[in-house]
Motif scaffolding. Structure first.
Motif, mmCIF file in Angstrom:
data_model
loop_
_atom_site.group_PDB
_atom_site.id
_atom_site.type_symbol
_atom_site.label_atom_id
_atom_site.label_comp_id
_atom_site.label_asym_id
_atom_site.label_seq_id
_atom_site.Cartn_x
_atom_site.Cartn_y
_atom_site.Cartn_z
ATOM 1 N N ALA A 157 0.815 -1.219 0.000
ATOM 2 C CA ALA A 157 0.000 0.000 0.000
ATOM 3 C C ALA A 157 0.846 1.265 0.000
ATOM 4 O O ALA A 157 0.304 2.371 -0.122
ATOM 5 N N GLY A 158 2.168 1.140 0.174
ATOM 6 C CA GLY A 158 3.044 2.306 0.187
ATOM 7 C C GLY A 158 2.960 3.112 1.476
ATOM 8 O O GLY A 158 3.031 4.345 1.443
ATOM 9 N N VAL A 159 2.835 2.422 2.594
ATOM 10 C CA VAL A 159 2.621 3.096 3.885
ATOM 11 C C VAL A 159 3.812 2.879 4.804
ATOM 12 O O VAL A 159 4.340 1.767 4.924
ATOM 13 N N LEU A 160 4.228 3.937 5.497
ATOM 14 C CA LEU A 160 5.260 3.864 6.533
ATOM 15 C C LEU A 160 4.806 4.745 7.694
ATOM 16 O O LEU A 160 4.867 5.975 7.611
ATOM 17 N N GLU A 161 4.356 4.112 8.774
ATOM 18 C CA GLU A 161 3.739 4.870 9.860
ATOM 19 C C GLU A 161 4.138 4.320 11.225
ATOM 20 O O GLU A 161 4.314 3.113 11.387
ATOM 21 N N ALA A 162 4.224 5.237 12.169
ATOM 22 C CA ALA A 162 4.266 4.870 13.580
ATOM 23 C C ALA A 162 2.831 4.944 14.095
ATOM 24 O O ALA A 162 2.171 5.983 13.989
ATOM 25 N N LEU A 163 2.335 3.829 14.619
ATOM 26 C CA LEU A 163 0.938 3.766 15.076
ATOM 27 C C LEU A 163 0.870 4.263 16.521
ATOM 28 O O LEU A 163 0.640 3.522 17.476
ATOM 29 N N VAL A 164 1.062 5.571 16.641
ATOM 30 C CA VAL A 164 1.114 6.256 17.931
ATOM 31 C C VAL A 164 0.035 7.327 17.939
ATOM 32 O O VAL A 164 -0.155 8.023 16.922
#
Length: 607
Positions: free
Chosen positions: A552-559
């Motif tokens: 999906a092209g996602v780079l996230e910190a789930l904060v």
């Protein structure tokens, strides 16, 4: 076949956003171009200095100022196996130039460090900026106003981009790149990787590892895996800067010498003194840059070119970014399986049909611009050929119409995967790139707690202590160009590979580089802005849940957003990488370096 509409769309977008800087660049080039040798403007003292040591026959021609004089700019040294064959090229070139009624002078040498030697060592912190030193060294070599064309002799990682960036500042001169070719095949690359992992696990000793490495890197020529050096050669070919089929001919062969000699004759033929003037600025335009991007995607090429190709483009007044990479990756199928994307090496790739086959298939599919200018003249179709010796004479013939090994080279209709090898990742951690061509589908999405490190050595120490036997995302910060010169972190590959093979979900996220040989572990690299420049990657803490989704092209910190916004940036302790190994001399480079998506350049090119 008509061009793919997305290819047309991306090219036009690049053209529009580049128009002011491209027009300014072409204006400067036009002002430098002249139908007469520029050396006619030099004083008698200048000229006498320039050919004082030339052989008598060359001196006569240089004095008459009617025939082309070709600059040789070389990255020769004996430490790089890929460049060791270049030692004897100048004499071959000078002899061929004389046969063509021209002269050739060794204009200058440029530094050429080997990433394979410095990998994981402090000297690697000079590697990226060596590209800029090479560019400036090329400019110094060409600054004498003595030349009508340039032959650039170089192969490896930062060297070809540096030579091209420097040569583009003399865009009125025709320029041809002359490589040395790959060494013959040694130990199979997958076996080499297996032995490296055994060493990382402590299952073989250093002597066993060294024996394997010596069998892999065993003679003159380029390393045979598809890293940055061989990606360079692919780019020079698909962008029209080689003679057709030059990239992967082994050194020390009659065909290689014939191609080197013909490069000199061709350079003499395309100067402004003749009727077939082809300056470098005409070859490198928006279409050529897009063709380079397509070649990178179709072959699963080096992640380093997500930096270098941007810098090359900007040297020609062309503006590209990772969105352009990503949009083209969506339409370009993966046609090559070369280690680390597969088991073959570049010799197998060449034997299977090589660049001629690849370019022919891309032209047929409407995935490259055929109507480009090349050093051979108009049309990329000239590169759908392969060189051979016809009773000792150099000739070209059509490349194979069918892959000679479908496990190495595929068709557009039945590719190894439907899209390209590089993708853009974006989210609250910034923008990054990931090479997916060697990553199995089950490893392309990782959601796991972060473990934060400030160096690759710290991660390896934790691995050896047994602290990483779990699912995790390794966050390695302070590895960007301003922090420490952005060294490759390829040293991490065996340890992370071991953990993945043990069944753990692992990934890497860093503002540093990984490698042209980025492999099976998912790695979000070049995260920009870098942490030292205030990039959000610095807000990550141990235990934060990180999502890397290459699909999906996602780079996230789930904060939670409130907690994330309240966090302060960490303090950088950079004292350990500011001194020693010449790093003191590069403080100014680190201070002014642009971000990775702007080419990580230490100089500001006029726009």
């Amino acid at each position: 076949m008509s061009l793919h509409p997305r290819l047309v769309e991306v090219t036009e977008r690049i053209r529009q956003k580049s128009q002011p800087s491209r027009d300014a660049y072409l204006g400067r080039v036009a002002a430098w171009a002249a139908k007469e040798p520029v050396r006619k403007g030099l004083s008698c003292t200048n000229l006498a200095h320039a050919y004082a040591a030339a052989p008598a026959g060359d001196k006569i021609m240089l004095r008459e100022q009617r025939q082309p004089n070709i600059a040789i700019v070389s990255a020769y040294n004996e430490m790089l196996s890929a460049h060791q064959p270049l030692e004897h090229y100048p004499e071959v070139i000078r002899r061929a130039a004389r046969e063509a009624g021209a002269t050739a002078q060794f204009a200058g040498g440029v530094p050429a460090m080997c990433d394979g030697v410095t990998q994981g060592q402090a000297g690697m912190e000079l590697s990226l900026f060596s590209r800029d030193v090479i560019a400036m060294s090329t400019a110094i070599a060409l600054s004498h106003q003595m030349f009508d064309a340039t032959l650039c002799l170089g192969v490896c990682d930062k060297i070809v981009p540096g030579l091209l960036i420097g040569a583009l500042q003399f865009g009125h001169l025709p320029t041809i790149f002359v490589p040395a070719g790959p060494m013959t095949s040694g130990m199979e690359n997958k076996e080499k990787a297996r032995i490296r992992q055994l060493y990382a696990e402590g299952k073989i000793d250093r002597q066993g590892l060294l024996e394997a490495e010596e069998k892999s890197y065993h003679g003159p020529g380029t390393c045979t895996f598809y890293g940055t050096a061989n990606s360079n050669q692919m780019l020079m070919e698909i962008m029209g800067l080689h003679l057709p089929g030059t990239a992967f001919v082994n050194p020390g062969t009659p065909l290689r010498e014939a191609l080197t000699a013909e490069s000199a004759r061709r350079a003499a033929a395309i100067t402004a003194l003749g009727r077939d003037y082809i300056p470098l600025a005409q070859v490198i335009d928006e279409r050529a840059i897009v063709n380079g991007l397509v070649g990178l995607m179709a072959t699963g090429g080096s992640t380093n070119h997500a930096i270098h190709l941007i810098a090359i483009a900007r040297a020609a007044g062309i503006v590209i970014d990772w969105t352009d990479f990503d949009d083209l990756s969506a339409i370009v199928p993966l046609l090559a399986k070369v280690y680390p994307n597969g088991g073959a090496d570049v010799n197998h790739f060449h034997a299977a049909g090589g660049m001629g086959y690849l370019i022919a298939r891309l032209i047929e599919a409407g995935l490259v611009h055929e109507d480009v200018q090349t050093v051979m003249g108009q049309g990329l179709s000239r590169y759908a050929q392969e060189p051979w010796l016809d009773e000792g004479r150099l000739a070209w013939r059509a490349s194979p119409a069918q892959s000679q090994d479908p496990k190495v080279l595929a068709t557009v209709e039945a590719p190894f995967q439907p899209d390209g090898g590089l993708r853009l990742l974006a989210g609250n951690l910034g923008r990054a790139v990931i090479k997916v061509s060697a990553v199995q589908h089950e490893h392309r999405v990782v959601e796991a707690p972060a473990v934060v490190f400030d160096s690759q050595d710290a991660l390896i120490a934790a691995f050896k202590r047994g602290e990483l036997e779990k699912d995790f995302v390794a966050v390695i910060r302070f590895q960007g160009p301003r922090a420490n010169g952005m060294p490759e972190l390829h040293k991490l590959t065996p340890s992370l590979g071991v953990l993945q093979d043990r069944g753990f979900k692992v990934a890497l996220v860093t503002d540093g580089r990984m490698s042209g040989a980025s492999g099976k572990v998912p790695a979000a690299i070049h995260v920009t802005p870098e942490v030292l420049a205030g990039g959000p990657l610095g807000r990550v803490r141990d235990g934060d849940l990180i999502r890397l989704d290459a699909e999906a092209g996602v780079l996230e910190a789930l904060v939670p957003a409130e907690l994330w916004a309240a966090r302060e940036q960490p303090t950088a302790d950079l004292g350990g990488n500011e001194h020693g190994y010449g790093r003191e001399l590069f403080a100014a480079f680190r201070h002014v370096a642009t971000g990775a998506e702007e080419g990580a350049m230490s100089f500001m090119l006029p726009q």
